[in-house]
Design a protein around this motif. Structure first.
Motif, PDB file in Angstrom:
ATOM      1  N   SER A 159     -50.866  58.581 -20.222  1.00 42.55           N
ATOM      2  CA  SER A 159     -51.580  58.236 -18.959  1.00 42.55           C
ATOM      3  C   SER A 159     -50.360  57.369 -18.696  1.00 42.55           C
ATOM      4  N   PRO A 160     -49.140  57.466 -17.759  1.00 45.19           N
ATOM      5  CA  PRO A 160     -48.202  56.521 -18.106  1.00 45.19           C
ATOM      6  C   PRO A 160     -48.740  54.449 -17.457  1.00 45.19           C
ATOM      7  N   ALA A 161     -49.789  55.205 -16.135  1.00 45.36           N
ATOM      8  CA  ALA A 161     -49.569  53.710 -15.582  1.00 45.36           C
ATOM      9  C   ALA A 161     -50.674  53.005 -16.781  1.00 45.36           C
ATOM     10  N   SER A 162     -51.397  53.133 -18.011  1.00 44.68           N
ATOM     11  CA  SER A 162     -51.601  52.665 -18.460  1.00 44.68           C
ATOM     12  C   SER A 162     -51.130  51.734 -19.905  1.00 44.68           C
ATOM     13  N   VAL A 163     -49.947  51.941 -19.850  1.00 46.39           N
ATOM     14  CA  VAL A 163     -49.068  51.477 -20.607  1.00 46.39           C
ATOM     15  C   VAL A 163     -48.619  49.736 -19.823  1.00 46.39           C
ATOM     16  N   ASN A 164     -49.273  49.143 -19.576  1.00 47.21           N
ATOM     17  CA  ASN A 164     -49.424  47.552 -19.245  1.00 47.21           C
ATOM     18  C   ASN A 164     -49.604  46.815 -20.458  1.00 47.21           C
ATOM     19  N   PHE A 165     -49.870  45.276 -19.901  1.00 45.75           N
ATOM     20  CA  PHE A 165     -49.477  43.712 -20.502  1.00 45.75           C
ATOM     21  C   PHE A 165     -50.764  44.230 -21.536  1.00 45.75           C
ATOM     22  N   GLY A 166     -52.240  44.989 -20.952  1.00 47.05           N
ATOM     23  CA  GLY A 166     -53.535  44.501 -22.097  1.00 47.05           C
ATOM     24  C   GLY A 166     -53.316  45.318 -23.616  1.00 47.05           C
ATOM     25  N   PHE A 167     -52.208  46.573 -22.948  1.00 45.06           N
ATOM     26  CA  PHE A 167     -52.670  47.655 -24.211  1.00 45.06           C
ATOM     27  C   PHE A 167     -51.069  46.984 -24.625  1.00 45.06           C
ATOM     28  N   LEU A 168     -50.822  46.805 -24.529  1.00 42.36           N
ATOM     29  CA  LEU A 168     -49.333  45.859 -25.413  1.00 42.36           C
ATOM     30  C   LEU A 168     -50.193  45.106 -26.578  1.00 42.36           C
ATOM     31  N   LEU A 171     -51.953  46.075 -29.315  1.00 35.81           N
ATOM     32  CA  LEU A 171     -50.962  46.363 -30.254  1.00 35.81           C
ATOM     33  C   LEU A 171     -50.323  45.204 -31.280  1.00 35.81           C
ATOM     34  N   ILE A 172     -50.252  44.537 -30.392  1.00 33.94           N
ATOM     35  CA  ILE A 172     -49.602  42.659 -31.120  1.00 33.94           C
ATOM     36  C   ILE A 172     -50.611  42.304 -31.699  1.00 33.94           C
ATOM     37  N   THR A 173     -51.460  42.248 -31.794  1.00 33.91           N
ATOM     38  CA  THR A 173     -52.021  41.148 -31.485  1.00 33.91           C
ATOM     39  C   THR A 173     -52.571  41.109 -33.406  1.00 33.91           C
ATOM     40  N   PRO A 174     -52.949  42.457 -33.708  1.00 35.79           N
ATOM     41  CA  PRO A 174     -53.903  43.247 -35.314  1.00 35.79           C
ATOM     42  C   PRO A 174     -51.773  42.266 -36.047  1.00 35.79           C
ATOM     43  N   LEU A 175     -50.981  42.791 -36.173  1.00 33.48           N
ATOM     44  CA  LEU A 175     -50.198  42.640 -36.564  1.00 33.48           C
ATOM     45  C   LEU A 175     -49.426  41.506 -36.696  1.00 33.48           C
ATOM     46  N   LEU A 176     -50.259  40.333 -35.628  1.00 34.10           N
ATOM     47  CA  LEU A 176     -49.586  38.778 -35.503  1.00 34.10           C
ATOM     48  C   LEU A 176     -50.997  38.102 -36.569  1.00 34.10           C
ATOM     49  N   GLY A 225     -35.955  42.696 -21.776  1.00 29.92           N
ATOM     50  CA  GLY A 225     -36.067  43.266 -20.449  1.00 29.92           C
ATOM     51  C   GLY A 225     -36.991  42.352 -19.614  1.00 29.92           C
ATOM     52  N   PHE A 226     -37.130  42.365 -18.218  1.00 25.99           N
ATOM     53  CA  PHE A 226     -37.748  41.220 -17.438  1.00 25.99           C
ATOM     54  C   PHE A 226     -39.600  41.384 -18.148  1.00 25.99           C
ATOM     55  N   ASN A 227     -39.782  40.420 -17.736  1.00 23.16           N
ATOM     56  CA  ASN A 227     -41.245  40.394 -18.522  1.00 23.16           C
ATOM     57  C   ASN A 227     -41.334  40.244 -19.655  1.00 23.16           C
ATOM     58  N   ASN A 228     -40.541  40.802 -20.322  1.00 21.16           N
ATOM     59  CA  ASN A 228     -41.074  41.510 -21.749  1.00 21.16           C
ATOM     60  C   ASN A 228     -40.309  39.858 -22.064  1.00 21.16           C
ATOM     61  N   VAL A 229     -40.917  39.191 -23.377  1.00 20.71           N
ATOM     62  CA  VAL A 229     -40.135  38.329 -23.600  1.00 20.71           C
ATOM     63  C   VAL A 229     -40.675  37.542 -24.766  1.00 20.71           C
ATOM     64  N   THR A 230     -40.473  37.324 -25.854  1.00 23.31           N
ATOM     65  CA  THR A 230     -41.252  36.292 -26.470  1.00 23.31           C
ATOM     66  C   THR A 230     -40.006  35.188 -27.347  1.00 23.31           C
ATOM     67  N   GLU A 231     -40.832  34.544 -28.501  1.00 22.54           N
ATOM     68  CA  GLU A 231     -40.566  33.010 -29.303  1.00 22.54           C
ATOM     69  C   GLU A 231     -40.005  34.283 -30.295  1.00 22.54           C
ATOM     70  N   LEU A 232     -38.697  33.403 -31.137  1.00 25.99           N
ATOM     71  CA  LEU A 232     -38.032  33.911 -32.459  1.00 25.99           C
ATOM     72  C   LEU A 232     -37.837  32.202 -32.943  1.00 25.99           C
ATOM     73  N   PRO A 233     -37.986  31.589 -34.108  1.00 19.57           N
ATOM     74  CA  PRO A 233     -37.750  30.044 -35.384  1.00 19.57           C
ATOM     75  C   PRO A 233     -36.231  30.232 -35.395  1.00 19.57           C
ATOM     76  N   GLU A 234     -35.653  30.387 -34.210  1.00 16.30           N
ATOM     77  CA  GLU A 234     -33.931  30.032 -34.326  1.00 16.30           C
ATOM     78  C   GLU A 234     -33.801  29.395 -35.634  1.00 16.30           C
ATOM     79  N   PRO A 235     -32.430  29.705 -36.228  1.00 14.49           N
ATOM     80  CA  PRO A 235     -32.296  29.089 -37.294  1.00 14.49           C
ATOM     81  C   PRO A 235     -31.074  28.162 -36.985  1.00 14.49           C
ATOM     82  N   ILE A 236     -31.204  27.072 -37.441  1.00 12.58           N
ATOM     83  CA  ILE A 236     -30.625  25.862 -36.989  1.00 12.58           C
ATOM     84  C   ILE A 236     -29.609  25.609 -38.038  1.00 12.58           C
TER      85      ILE A 236
END
Length: 323
Positions: A159-168, A171-176, A225-236
């Motif tokens: 179901s291509p339409a079901s690949v949305n924010f809730g699905f993504l 996937l990520i929450t248990p890993l985080l 890509g657009f609307n797919n933003v995350t954060e990294l701990p940028e090394p300084i």
């Protein structure tokens, strides 16, 4: 607002008398030479910190931790004529926000100033991140990325339409939740020194040096890509140097000032790369999930060597010309 408590037992400050007795012989020796030293302030003792959360905001620019503390030491000195003056200021000795300052002045002859200032900047405590840094690369284990990609492709095929924010997000929450915890923050160590010679003579000189070393990490917004933003701990990790040599030639009706300045910025990390958490190999179905391994170039090193000069002449009467 969270309740926070810092305890510095005041009764322990009476132990300052013991240190004063130890310093007395040195002070008397200095007095015999015509220079008098005074211990103006000495504060020390244990500290306990009670915080009801682990927010970094409580000590964003400070270092409030449990242990023995020396928050303040002030020493001054002078000779009977007031021609020589010494000042020493110590703040939060041994901590990440410590500051040490020394100022010595011989009236009309020379002066020396030295300051070392430590400045922490805590962004976040116990942050979670899927990435593990290895040199200039932030990696996510290949099996994790392969598993996420397989789940994406299977969901899209059904179901291509079901690949949305809730699905993504699912996937990520248990890993985080299972990811290791990290603290995100910087440490800035600044040094400032200045020496002046011939302050009352016809020719005066000044030499000044500033250095800052900044290390640690700070939040960096990255996108796949657009609307797919995350954060990294940028090394300084960079160094900044600024040195100035200046002089002034004083004459009866005018003065000539000249100087030379050197500035250098050195970045010890030139590029960083990070894995795309959504895939391990190229995919054509999801334009917002590319590329596989983005990169970011950091600020390049720079150097500057400007020189300065100025002159001024005083004309008798009420007129003056400067250029």
């Amino acid at each position: 607002m969270n309740d926070r408590t810092i305890l510095r037992p005041a009764w322990l400050l009476c132990a300052a008398a013991l240190l004063a007795l130890v310093a007395a012989p040195a002070a008397r020796a200095a007095e015999d030479e015509g220079f008098h030293l005074d211990l103006d302030a000495l504060v020390f003792g244990p500290q306990w910190v009670d915080v009801d959360s682990n927010s970094a905001k409580f000590q964003e620019y400070t270092d409030e931790t449990d242990g023995f503390k020396v928050p303040k030491v002030v020493i001054s000195g002078s000779d009977p004529e007031g021609k020589r003056e010494l000042g020493i200021w110590l703040k939060d000795v041994g901590q990440r926000d410590a500051r040490y300052t020394l100022d010595y002045d011989v009236s009309g002859s020379y002066s020396f100033f030295l300051d070392y200032n430590k400045i922490p900047h805590n962004y976040q405590n116990d942050a979670t991140s899927l990435w593990v840094r290895d040199g200039d690369l932030f990696e996510i284990a290949a099996p994790i990325r392969a598993g996420i990609q397989a789940a994406l492709e299977a969901r899209y095929a059904a179901s291509p339409a079901s690949v949305n924010f809730g699905f993504l997000n699912g996937l990520i929450t248990p890993l985080l939740d299972a990811a290791p915890r990290i603290d995100v923050g910087l440490q800035r160590d600044r040094t400032h020194a200045r020496f002046e010679l011939g302050k009352s003579s016809n020719l005066g000189w000044g030499l000044e040096y500033k250095h800052e070393n900044r290390t640690g990490s700070r939040p960096l917004g990255v996108a796949f890509g657009f609307n797919n933003v995350t954060e990294l701990p940028e090394p300084i990790d960079y160094d900044t140097d600024d040195a100035t040599l200046d002089g002034e030639w004083r004459m009866k009706n005018g003065a000539l000032r000249f100087g030379y300045r050197y500035s250098r910025f050195e970045n010890n990390i030139d590029t960083i790369y990070w894995d795309n958490p959504w895939r391990a190999t190229a995919m054509t179905n999801f334009s917002f999930l590319s590329p596989v391994e983005p990169r970011k170039n950091t600020c390049p090193p720079t150097r500057a060597r400007p020189s300065t000069r100025a002159r001024g002449w005083m004309v008798p009467g009420t007129l003056a010309r400067r250029s």
